[in-house]
Design a protein around this motif. Structure first.
Motif, PDB file in Angstrom:
ATOM      1  N   GLU B  56       6.082  -7.369 -17.390  1.00 15.97           N
ATOM      2  CA  GLU B  56       6.316  -6.144 -18.161  1.00 15.97           C
ATOM      3  C   GLU B  56       6.169  -4.984 -17.185  1.00 15.97           C
ATOM      4  O   GLU B  56       5.616  -5.158 -16.098  1.00 15.97           O
ATOM      5  CB  GLU B  56       5.288  -6.027 -19.299  1.00 15.97           C
ATOM      6  CG  GLU B  56       3.854  -5.967 -18.796  1.00 15.97           C
ATOM      7  CD  GLU B  56       2.850  -5.704 -19.927  1.00 15.97           C
ATOM      8  OE1 GLU B  56       3.235  -5.241 -20.992  1.00 15.97           O
ATOM      9  OE2 GLU B  56       1.647  -5.940 -19.682  1.00 15.97           O
ATOM     10  N   PRO B  57       6.657  -3.797 -17.532  1.00 17.14           N
ATOM     11  CA  PRO B  57       6.522  -2.650 -16.615  1.00 17.14           C
ATOM     12  C   PRO B  57       5.057  -2.393 -16.288  1.00 17.14           C
ATOM     13  O   PRO B  57       4.181  -2.534 -17.154  1.00 17.14           O
ATOM     14  CB  PRO B  57       7.129  -1.486 -17.402  1.00 17.14           C
ATOM     15  CG  PRO B  57       8.091  -2.135 -18.360  1.00 17.14           C
ATOM     16  CD  PRO B  57       7.442  -3.444 -18.737  1.00 17.14           C
ATOM     17  N   LEU B  58       4.816  -2.010 -15.048  1.00 16.23           N
ATOM     18  CA  LEU B  58       3.439  -1.888 -14.565  1.00 16.23           C
ATOM     19  C   LEU B  58       3.279  -0.604 -13.756  1.00 16.23           C
ATOM     20  O   LEU B  58       4.023  -0.367 -12.804  1.00 16.23           O
ATOM     21  CB  LEU B  58       3.127  -3.099 -13.673  1.00 16.23           C
ATOM     22  CG  LEU B  58       1.788  -3.121 -12.930  1.00 16.23           C
ATOM     23  CD1 LEU B  58       0.621  -3.238 -13.909  1.00 16.23           C
ATOM     24  CD2 LEU B  58       1.755  -4.278 -11.928  1.00 16.23           C
ATOM     25  N   ILE B  59       2.327   0.235 -14.143  1.00 13.71           N
ATOM     26  CA  ILE B  59       1.962   1.371 -13.290  1.00 13.71           C
ATOM     27  C   ILE B  59       1.207   0.782 -12.107  1.00 13.71           C
ATOM     28  O   ILE B  59       0.192   0.114 -12.287  1.00 13.71           O
ATOM     29  CB  ILE B  59       1.059   2.384 -14.025  1.00 13.71           C
ATOM     30  CG1 ILE B  59       1.766   2.925 -15.285  1.00 13.71           C
ATOM     31  CG2 ILE B  59       0.672   3.529 -13.095  1.00 13.71           C
ATOM     32  CD1 ILE B  59       0.903   3.907 -16.086  1.00 13.71           C
ATOM     33  N   LEU B  60       1.725   0.975 -10.925  1.00 13.15           N
ATOM     34  CA  LEU B  60       1.083   0.439  -9.733  1.00 13.15           C
ATOM     35  C   LEU B  60      -0.120   1.299  -9.325  1.00 13.15           C
ATOM     36  O   LEU B  60      -0.394   2.324  -9.921  1.00 13.15           O
ATOM     37  CB  LEU B  60       2.096   0.358  -8.580  1.00 13.15           C
ATOM     38  CG  LEU B  60       3.183  -0.717  -8.752  1.00 13.15           C
ATOM     39  CD1 LEU B  60       4.235  -0.584  -7.653  1.00 13.15           C
ATOM     40  CD2 LEU B  60       2.543  -2.105  -8.694  1.00 13.15           C
ATOM     41  N   GLY B  61      -0.818   0.892  -8.239  1.00 14.08           N
ATOM     42  CA  GLY B  61      -1.843   1.757  -7.659  1.00 14.08           C
ATOM     43  C   GLY B  61      -3.263   1.318  -7.901  1.00 14.08           C
ATOM     44  O   GLY B  61      -3.721   1.270  -9.040  1.00 14.08           O
ATOM     45  N   ARG B 110     -10.710  -7.320 -14.492  1.00 16.30           N
ATOM     46  CA  ARG B 110      -9.508  -6.508 -14.744  1.00 16.30           C
ATOM     47  C   ARG B 110      -9.338  -5.619 -13.522  1.00 16.30           C
ATOM     48  O   ARG B 110     -10.230  -4.838 -13.205  1.00 16.30           O
ATOM     49  CB  ARG B 110      -9.708  -5.667 -16.001  1.00 16.30           C
ATOM     50  CG  ARG B 110      -9.859  -6.523 -17.282  1.00 16.30           C
ATOM     51  CD  ARG B 110     -10.188  -5.673 -18.502  1.00 16.30           C
ATOM     52  NE  ARG B 110      -9.182  -4.637 -18.711  1.00 16.30           N
ATOM     53  CZ  ARG B 110      -8.022  -4.840 -19.324  1.00 16.30           C
ATOM     54  NH1 ARG B 110      -7.748  -6.019 -19.830  1.00 16.30           N
ATOM     55  NH2 ARG B 110      -7.158  -3.854 -19.454  1.00 16.30           N
ATOM     56  N   PHE B 111      -8.180  -5.748 -12.854  1.00 18.76           N
ATOM     57  CA  PHE B 111      -7.947  -5.048 -11.586  1.00 18.76           C
ATOM     58  C   PHE B 111      -6.731  -4.138 -11.731  1.00 18.76           C
ATOM     59  O   PHE B 111      -5.661  -4.564 -12.163  1.00 18.76           O
ATOM     60  CB  PHE B 111      -7.716  -6.091 -10.476  1.00 18.76           C
ATOM     61  CG  PHE B 111      -7.746  -5.530  -9.085  1.00 18.76           C
ATOM     62  CD1 PHE B 111      -8.959  -5.413  -8.411  1.00 18.76           C
ATOM     63  CD2 PHE B 111      -6.585  -5.129  -8.437  1.00 18.76           C
ATOM     64  CE1 PHE B 111      -9.009  -4.897  -7.110  1.00 18.76           C
ATOM     65  CE2 PHE B 111      -6.632  -4.609  -7.140  1.00 18.76           C
ATOM     66  CZ  PHE B 111      -7.837  -4.499  -6.486  1.00 18.76           C
ATOM     67  N   PHE B 112      -6.915  -2.867 -11.357  1.00 16.31           N
ATOM     68  CA  PHE B 112      -5.878  -1.844 -11.494  1.00 16.31           C
ATOM     69  C   PHE B 112      -4.527  -2.280 -10.905  1.00 16.31           C
ATOM     70  O   PHE B 112      -4.456  -2.808  -9.781  1.00 16.31           O
ATOM     71  CB  PHE B 112      -6.302  -0.590 -10.722  1.00 16.31           C
ATOM     72  CG  PHE B 112      -7.080   0.395 -11.531  1.00 16.31           C
ATOM     73  CD1 PHE B 112      -7.814  -0.003 -12.640  1.00 16.31           C
ATOM     74  CD2 PHE B 112      -7.107   1.743 -11.171  1.00 16.31           C
ATOM     75  CE1 PHE B 112      -8.557   0.925 -13.372  1.00 16.31           C
ATOM     76  CE2 PHE B 112      -7.836   2.665 -11.900  1.00 16.31           C
ATOM     77  CZ  PHE B 112      -8.558   2.260 -13.001  1.00 16.31           C
ATOM     78  N   GLY B 113      -3.485  -2.007 -11.651  1.00 15.03           N
ATOM     79  CA  GLY B 113      -2.130  -2.162 -11.113  1.00 15.03           C
ATOM     80  C   GLY B 113      -1.806  -3.566 -10.698  1.00 15.03           C
ATOM     81  O   GLY B 113      -1.142  -3.777  -9.687  1.00 15.03           O
TER      82      GLY B 113
END
Lengths: 343, 343, 343, 343
Positions: B56-61, B110-113
């Motif tokens: 699914e679309p993912l905000i990276l970073g 839970r790890f960002f991006g």
């Protein structure tokens, strides 16, 4: 004297050789018994083992014990008539690895019956062979030669266990139930492992494994999903000892241990595809193990004191003169575990 | 708010998203700066990284720092206006790995991006993002956001160094001079390494490596025999950090370290052929390294106290609105090292 | 309900107390058996143990097992009728030590029957006591309560052995043959020690030691030179476990191990003169050991699977109502080893 | 030749001795510089150090460097005119400790200027002295003799740091700011310690400590509560290096480190009262450190490459002929740190 010489793949001959004379610091040993090892079989079937290839005829044999029949100059602690276990390794004693306590990695080691150096170092499958005084441990009991010759493969597994860290209290996975895998089960039980699971693709050695200390024996050919189920049930193994030399078994180890665990690659193999992405994400340690060092004296003591029993594993005794028959038998895992050539 | 969203390989969009609201125990952070990481580039070029694929679309970073603009209920140690470094990891705190001090292996992290879980955990390349209070370290100096955002990749390399054991007094080989390889050189120097050699196939980052602490920089494309010569000259490296993710570099590590040494696989790669025969005969340890844990607080302190300097490595600052340009620049190792998206 | 309460040194009373009610997450346990520990005896004879002094009446007892008779709210994995081994430790789960896998050093731990905190944490020598669900391990066999209550002192010795490093293949010296010293011998044998020597000043427990796994039992009162002779003969012990709490025994350890070895101080003592000059010149490691953590579950499993047997050590069973008699008996090392109070 | 000979406590004489001749494998060295060590001062003031007592006149000196003026038979890697740093230790190379990489514990070691064996091994405070070829490291720079003579005490501290485990990222407490304490601060900074606190009872060396890398310098005589406050503020030190040889400082270490930490006893002392109850309850590790081994070559390299600077610590240079003056100066910690006798 009779000698068991490998000339090339499939070309194993029992032939006459001149009996060697012990040099300074050496003794002449009459073979009592010599176990046939997986690497001997590699020379027999493939003409080499891993990166070591035959370049001249080689007397095989490095799991040997016997009786001293003559001593060379300057030998002070042994005499004719002594029964000895023989460490197949002669270390240089001065290289970096010898000086830091890892003589098994000695850059100048001479190892019985091995093509790792050229000229090759001749081995012990012969009526007589020479060994340095420092390679011999005098026996203090009437333990049989075939049993004490197992000090060598036992040393290999004690060292592999040391490479694994502490086994006491750990849930241990062993992949492969050849002689080394079975000895690893014996060693893990001796070291107080909490749970020992062992795998193979054939059933016969798995039955033996259960008798000598394994808690679970898994036939991965017949029940391919069983290992994964057990791993999930116990929350993952704490350590794995890969003793089959088969790449799929290494993948099994990678998937079946807890993240952060250690896997010791005991079985020989060359280049192989390894799931490094999983190794990284699960932060595993994949470590090699090579021969042994101080474990040899420990192995002799464990066998002489009866702390570790290997009698069950010695399935066959074959006279040296019929060595080829012994090699064929040792190649058939349905029929044999450890075959001992006897003098 | 503006967000940098990956939809599929090569489909990176800066688009409007609804500004999130901080939940209990969370804060809302306005992005100060966010470094583009190699794994961000993998999502950009390949639609995934290692075994994690976009679903699914993912905000990276995940290398992000900024200023708190609002706080949710029950936040007690932070307030609006605080400048913070943000640990991209939120650990469960109760699983086996969390309880034994290896929270980087937390089974519920839970790890960002990251696409490692589904639904994916959205990242920090956006005007605003929420983080748990426990993920934030309040800054006590006026250190710049692009520099403190480097606390994350610095943590990765501090953890990799910890996986290597002790570097003090050791001869260290680093293969690969990307941002992580260069930071490893900085970290090895900080830890008192005796000798640091670093490799790459292009020249530009090797020049940087020499400026930031490496003793030798080896272009393995131009001088393919040089690494072997240096290894022989010094008697082998004591430890290797493989930071390229290229299988031939792993072979270089296996051949260039002393027998009995440790190799840390830092660079991401999936299945790869590994010279296991050499790993066994040289009794090497090949170990994974995954993210970091307590090293994040250490990294923030090292940067704030100026013990470790990373300014040289931040070659470019690009506004978030032009993120795609930043990703292209970060993909060109001739032109850039670390590209920072700024709010 | 009947409770065994220490009011001051030599003032132990069996008295009526109100039966407690299980709170959220707790269960009410009917005492099956409770072993009298050396620290219980310290409270009885000295009014305290090491730095912990009695400040209010205290129900003693932390080696306890029994049957659940009621459960409090939110208990999900246990039910009335379950037989359980009870870990006397309730950890906070969030402090630095809990998060790094050393919960035995938890700064907020609540430990049964201990004066380490005030108000004191009441113990399990009572007809009924409450425990957290997380403290209980449900038994899966019909193992007797006095035996399974030994999971606690067994955990203490498993942890001490872990502090010692690896015992497999090591020559181990144990000074002191009280219940802990004897269990250490059992644990060292279980872990594959190469040689186990144990000392004491009285003969009775030394005879037991030989039956449960020690190779040599040395009466240091009767043959003061014997330990030194053995140490010289074997080239020094590889590790020592000091389980007597007597300063001269620590000196014995310092002199009898090889240079570079580890000594674990298991026996309780306060300030004592230590031969630091020898510790330095022989580069020894003197390490403390405090309670246990994950070893408790391991101990329960070892006992239930029959891997470790402790029946020989439980010399006496005394009804709770006659607890004082039990304490007197436990104080006489000529007559008893482990005394179990039974419900 | 002139020699600095200790005859008894307070009886130090500069007297004529016959110049020795290099035997097979030895070289004759003209003294360049020799640092006065704390153990030299113990011989001077007390007639012995720890358990080693003077039994015959002894040329002191083991921190020495100089120029080769003649070589004995079979010396192949050195020649007259070479400038060398001299390792004062000559190891046997074959004992158990030498074979396991801990030659500093060699049972047959011969150490310059030491009464540990009888006849004593004469030292290097003389115009000329002999050393084995293997003891000498040829210098490759024009580093000064007083500086390179510090390779020996630097080796002592590198080894002590190794005994401490990893210092990188750790909060380190050093008690005592003598030359060894100060070098420990230098070494801890070199190894990437996170925080270095050092103590003493006089102010002068504490000022030096701050200049060479310590973060905090605590005068425990003037501000007795300060160390405890700092320890509480930072949550306890991760490791302590006790370099004063004063029992109260060891108590400070025991109280100031986190539970589960390691304390290295570097300062010499004999029997001392140790708070073992605290060591147990906090599960600390108290370990000895004795001389050094491979750290000597590392120290020479660190000094020659300028990675570690010790110039600040060499406060005085005194001609060998006025050695007694040098000993007096070295005994006054208000006026000097390291006093170097020069040829």
């Amino acid at each position: 004297m009779l000698s068991c010489v490998i000339h090339a793949a499939h070309d194993l001959r029992v032939e006459e050789r001149k009996t060697p004379q012990p040099k300074t610091g050496e003794v002449l040993v009459r073979l009592g018994a010599g176990g046939i090892c997986g690497s001997d079989l590699h020379y027999y079937h493939d003409g080499g083992v891993a990166d070591f290839r035959l370049r001249e005829p080689l007397i095989l044999g490095h799991e040997v014990a016997g009786e001293i029949v003559a001593i060379g100059p300057d030998v002070t602690t042994l005499k004719a008539g002594d029964r000895v276990a023989v460490d197949p390794s002669r270390y240089c004693g001065v290289c970096y690895q010898c000086r830091r306590g890892r003589a098994n990695l000695c850059s100048e080691v001479r190892f019985f019956g091995s093509a790792s150096r050229f000229p090759h170092v001749q081995g012990g499958f012969a009526e007589f062979f020479c060994a340095a005084e420092t390679q011999c441990i005098r026996l203090t009991t009437d333990i049989s030669f075939p049993v004490i010759a197992c000090a060598e493969p036992l040393s290999v597994t004690l060292h592999a266990a040391n490479q694994a860290g502490k086994l006491t209290g750990k849930r241990v996975l062993i992949t492969g139930s050849g002689p080394i895998g079975l000895l690893l089960a014996v060693v893990a039980r001796h070291a107080g492992a909490r749970e020992i699971a062992i795998t193979d693709r054939i059933q016969a050695p798995l039955e033996v494994a259960l008798r000598i200390g394994a808690d679970r024996a898994i036939n991965v050919a017949e029940t391919p999903g069983a290992l994964g189920e057990i791993s999930r049930e116990i929350g993952g193994f704490d350590v794995a000892l890969e003793a089959s030399g088969a790449p799929p078994a290494l993948v099994d180890c990678v998937e079946s241990v807890k993240p952060g665990s250690r896997i010791v690659q005991v079985g020989m193999l060359s280049n192989a595809s390894v799931p490094l992405g999983r190794l990284i994400a699960r932060e595993l340690e994949l470590v090699g193990t090579f021969r042994f060092y101080e474990e040899f004296a420990e192995a002799v003591e464990l066998l002489e004191r009866g702390r570790i029993k290997v009698d069950t594993l010695i399935t066959d005794q074959v006279p040296l003169a019929r060595a080829k028959e012994g090699f064929e038998l040792a190649s058939d895992r349905q029929r044999s575990i450890k075959v001992s050539l006897v003098g």
